[in-house]
Design a protein around this motif. Structure first.
Motif, short mmCIF file in Angstrom:
data_model
loop_
_atom_site.label_atom_id
_atom_site.label_comp_id
_atom_site.label_asym_id
_atom_site.label_seq_id
_atom_site.Cartn_x
_atom_site.Cartn_y
_atom_site.Cartn_z
N ASN A 299 -0.76 22.93 13.80
CA ASN A 299 -0.16 23.97 13.52
C ASN A 299 -1.41 24.91 13.17
OD1 ASN A 299 1.86 22.48 11.35
ND2 ASN A 299 0.47 21.28 11.34
N GLY A 300 -0.19 26.05 14.29
CA GLY A 300 -1.69 27.23 14.08
C GLY A 300 -0.99 28.42 14.73
N VAL A 301 -1.31 29.48 13.10
CA VAL A 301 -0.93 30.83 12.69
C VAL A 301 -1.25 31.42 12.95
CG1 VAL A 301 0.96 29.94 11.49
CG2 VAL A 301 -1.33 29.90 10.16
N GLY A 302 -1.19 32.58 12.69
CA GLY A 302 -2.31 34.08 12.14
C GLY A 302 -3.57 33.75 11.69
N PRO A 303 -4.86 34.56 12.20
CA PRO A 303 -5.83 34.71 10.64
C PRO A 303 -5.51 34.51 9.40
CG PRO A 303 -6.03 36.09 12.32
CD PRO A 303 -4.67 35.35 12.78
N ASP A 304 -4.78 35.57 8.71
CA ASP A 304 -4.12 35.96 7.90
C ASP A 304 -3.57 35.43 6.94
OD1 ASP A 304 -7.33 37.72 8.59
OD2 ASP A 304 -5.07 39.47 9.26
N TYR A 305 -3.21 33.73 7.47
CA TYR A 305 -2.81 33.16 6.11
C TYR A 305 -3.18 33.27 4.95
CZ TYR A 305 0.01 28.53 4.82
OH TYR A 305 0.35 28.40 4.34
N PHE A 306 -4.14 33.09 4.18
CA PHE A 306 -4.81 32.63 2.96
C PHE A 306 -5.13 34.37 2.81
CE2 PHE A 306 -6.38 28.27 4.85
CZ PHE A 306 -4.65 27.33 3.31
N THR A 307 -5.66 35.29 3.39
CA THR A 307 -6.59 36.30 3.22
C THR A 307 -5.30 37.53 2.72
OG1 THR A 307 -6.67 36.79 5.47
CG2 THR A 307 -8.92 35.64 4.03
N ASP A 308 -4.57 36.75 3.45
CA ASP A 308 -3.12 38.10 3.39
C ASP A 308 -1.96 37.47 3.14
OD1 ASP A 308 -1.20 39.76 3.19
OD2 ASP A 308 -1.08 40.86 5.10
N TRP A 309 -1.86 36.80 1.77
CA TRP A 309 -1.32 35.46 1.61
C TRP A 309 0.45 36.20 1.82
CZ3 TRP A 309 -0.81 30.19 1.28
CH2 TRP A 309 0.45 29.90 0.70
N ASP A 310 0.72 37.00 1.31
CA ASP A 310 1.94 37.70 0.81
C ASP A 310 3.12 38.22 2.45
OD1 ASP A 310 2.09 37.75 -1.64
OD2 ASP A 310 1.68 39.57 -2.60
N GLY A 311 1.61 39.08 3.56
CA GLY A 311 1.98 38.87 4.85
C GLY A 311 2.00 37.58 5.13
N ALA A 312 1.50 37.29 5.26
CA ALA A 312 2.21 35.44 5.61
C ALA A 312 3.47 34.20 5.14
CB ALA A 312 0.83 34.45 5.56
N ALA A 313 4.24 35.19 4.68
CA ALA A 313 5.27 34.32 4.14
C ALA A 313 6.36 33.63 5.14
CB ALA A 313 6.12 35.26 3.13
N GLY A 314 6.20 34.34 6.13
CA GLY A 314 7.50 33.66 7.43
C GLY A 314 6.85 32.51 8.28
N ASP A 315 5.12 32.11 8.10
CA ASP A 315 4.01 31.00 8.28
C ASP A 315 4.14 30.02 6.97
OD1 ASP A 315 3.59 32.72 10.83
OD2 ASP A 315 1.84 33.02 9.84
N ARG A 316 4.43 30.17 6.21
CA ARG A 316 4.82 28.69 4.74
C ARG A 316 5.28 28.38 4.77
NH1 ARG A 316 4.66 31.95 0.22
NH2 ARG A 316 3.83 34.09 1.02
N ASP A 317 6.59 28.46 5.90
CA ASP A 317 7.62 26.74 5.99
C ASP A 317 6.98 26.15 7.11
OD1 ASP A 317 7.62 28.39 8.16
OD2 ASP A 317 9.91 27.84 7.83
#
Length: 641
Positions: A299-317
């Protein structure tokens, strides 16, 4: 009397070219290829255990250096070594053979001449000298250093070692009957995570001897910035990041990942792994990925998955999706997709189960675990529903035909995705399963659901991490056991037939309706923020990046009618320079004035002005309750107790 048609036909026959070329022209005959590569046999490889030694320390240049010892079967004589080509999670023949370099073979210290098969470029032919006990191979796997070369898998901060990239195997045997033992040397101080067991000596890890299939199904993530979290007994989240600060997950965030495991095990009622490793990279240097394995996932996503939780909604599935694959895709697999080696072509006809139902459970488990809030899950579903409700390609191409897309298009970008279609078996498949769940819940009075199908179909044989294959008839039969219904016709009309309408039926059954408002949902806002783009799919029919370059045009939309296409750049809007807000303001104004919107469009070094004849205002999809009674969709999103 001669008819006009007959006259035209006679003229065509009279003027048609002769059936054979004129005398004197050269007429070659084809040289038909001969397959000299032995077919795989389901018997143990008689040569013994292969040895693999990978040096993964050259992170500055992205080079994996490989040495491999391949024992020779008795009286081997001519031998063929194969590089893995057909890779299951890619659903296509995309083994990275072009990134293999410096190939040398030897036996007993003497170099051997090799030749590449003239038809199958993944095959190397060798003549093994008498008395040779093993073939020694040396080569490099060269990670792309930029995304336009391919997927970047090694950076100064982390790496993703996929064994199929760094290993050959002898042709003629089922790969599950070939044993291999691997050593990897990592950069000093790095942490490595994989489903394989290993013992460390210095910077080298010696991994357990496993069969070749298990090796390739057990990739490695490694890096200098690491955080590990135990989510459940035997299940671990391994987080790698470009920088240490990106590992700063809060306890509530970790708890949602723990809930994912809890909800998945409750759903399926069994586990098809002895241990499970989430391999999770947070990076804008290493390329992203979502790839399933039996006992792990990449699994690989952008660096701010945890630190910008709201902005990473598209990655959380993503993690719920890949975790579901341990049950659906790895354990249960379409019969025509299972192959005995990595040369035999895979057939994708059942990916609407493999990926479509995984897309379904990925979204549902994300909601049930809290990785997506209820509003975020509904926002995600609303957007998917709107996209496929308006997808013009549904008028000519059935879902099942899109299962060929990974092979046909190799996941390259398309100019007219809404008309051509893409890998629509993912999301349209998910919408079909939402409808199936609503039917089961309604007809059973809420006593049964697709959860029961998941438990029966994917949850058998607890702790078995082999493979059990199925056909479409098996799927329909299991559905019928859960709830009697004409499931064969249901699947035929929705998957195998052209079906221009009806994609919203699962939501309608579930007590919801798709509506459009002038304000995007929180989920869509997060997607736009993450992509730095502007989504006007339903407000004129186009999407754009942050610079105004068009990234998508919906077929037969107002944007299409204006002559817009992917790659063109909007540089002016009714006399103003480009900005996303200026375009949105113009769309708002046109809803009142009913006047077309003048756009200045750049294509290469040319400028032109077009009229966007759209007066519908800003429109963003959302799901609203249409009834006050019980909702099958609400029940579906509710966590299991």
């Amino acid at each position: 009397m001669i008819t006009r048609f007959a006259a035209v036909a006679a003229l065509l026959l009279a003027t048609a070219a002769p059936a054979t070329p004129p005398p004197g022209n050269s007429l070659p005959q084809p040289v038909l290829p001969t397959d000299t590569i032995p077919a795989p046999k389901d018997v143990p490889y008689p040569g013994g255990t292969m040895r693999l030694d990978v040096d993964a320390t050259d992170t500055a240049r992205g080079i994996f250096r490989v040495k491999q010892s391949i024992p020779v079967a008795a009286d081997a004589g001519h031998m063929v070594l194969l590089y893995p080509e057909w890779l299951q999670g890619n659903h296509a023949p995309r083994g990275a053979i072009s990134q293999l370099a410096g190939v040398k073979f030897s036996a007993g210290g003497r170099p051997l001449t090799w030749s590449r098969d003239p038809v199958d470029v993944y095959a190397f032919h060798l003549d093994v000298p008498a008395g040779a006990k093993a073939i020694e191979a040396e080569f490099q796997f060269l990670s792309p250093t930029r995304s336009d070369q391919g997927r970047v898998v090694m950076t100064p901060a982390m790496l993703n070692l996929q064994w199929n990239a760094v290993a050959l195997y002898p042709a003629g045997w089922f790969t599950r009957r070939i044993d291999v033992q691997a050593d990897v040397t990592y950069p000093k101080g790095w942490v490595a995570a994989t489903a394989l067991k290993g013992s460390k000596s210095g910077d080298t890890v010696r991994y357990e001897t496993v069969d070749f299939d298990t090796l390739l199904d057990s990739p490695v993530f490694a890096g200098r910035n690491y955080r590990g979290e135990q989510l459940a007994p035997g299940v671990r989240l391994n987080i790698f990041a470009d920088r240490p600060g990106q590992l700063a997950a809060t306890q509530p965030q970790i708890d949602k990942h723990k809930a994912l495991v809890t909800q998945a095990v409750k759903l399926f009622g069994a586990q098809h792994y002895d241990r499970y490793e989430f391999l999770f990279a947070l990076s804008d240097m290493q390329s992203g990925i979502g790839l399933e394995h039996h006992r792990s996932s990449e699994n690989g996503v952008g660096p701010d998955y945890f630190t910008d939780w709201d902005g990473a909604a598209g990655d959380r599935d993503l993690l719920p999706h890949e975790y579901t694959h341990s049950w659906n895709g790895k354990f249960r697999r379409g019969a025509d997709l299972w192959t005995p080696d990595y040369r035999t072509p895979m057939r994708n006809s059942l990916l609407w189960v493999y990926e479509g139902q995984t897309q379904f459970w990925g979204t549902i488990l994300a909601a049930r675990s809290g990785l997506l809030s209820r509003d975020e899950a509904l926002g995600s579903l609303a957007y998917d529903a709107a996209v496929y409700d308006t997808r013009a390609g549904r008028t000519w191409r059935p879902v099942v035909d899109t299962t060929n897309d990974p092979i046909m298009s190799a996941r390259r970008p398309k100019g007219w995705t809404s008309w051509q279609r893409s890998e629509d078996y993912y999301v349209e498949g998910m919408l079909v399963w939402i409808e199936a769940d609503s039917i089961i819940r309604q007809r059973s009075g809420g006593r049964r659901s697709l959860d029961d199908f998941a438990r029966a179909f994917f949850g058998l044989r607890d702790r078995d991490w082999g493979e059990v294959t199925y056909t479409v008839e098996d799927v329909a039969a299991e559905l019928n056991k859960v709830q009697p219904y004409d499931w064969g016709t249901f699947l035929k009309t929705r998957i195998y037939d052209v079906r221009p309408t009806g994609v919203l039926q699962g939501f309608t059954n579930g007590g919801y309706k798709l509506v459009y408002t002038d304000t995007p949902t929180g989920y869509l806002k997060a997607i736009e923020k993450a992509s730095k783009g502007t989504n006007l799919s339903f407000s004129g029919g186009l999407t754009l990046n942050g610079e105004g370059t068009i990234t998508g045009v919906m077929w037969d939309s107002p944007a299409f009618a204006a002559g817009l296409s992917v790659g063109q750049k909007i540089v002016g809007i009714d006399g103003m320079t480009w900005s996303a807000e200026t375009l949105k303001d113009a769309i708002r104004a046109a809803a009142t004035s009913k006047a077309p919107i003048p756009l200045t469009v750049q294509s290469g070094d040319r400028l032109r002005t077009v009229q966007l004849n759209y007066t519908g205002g800003l429109r963003y999809p959302r799901l609203e309750r249409s009834t006050s009674g019980a909702s099958t969709l609400d029940a579906l999103l509710t966590p299991l107790k």
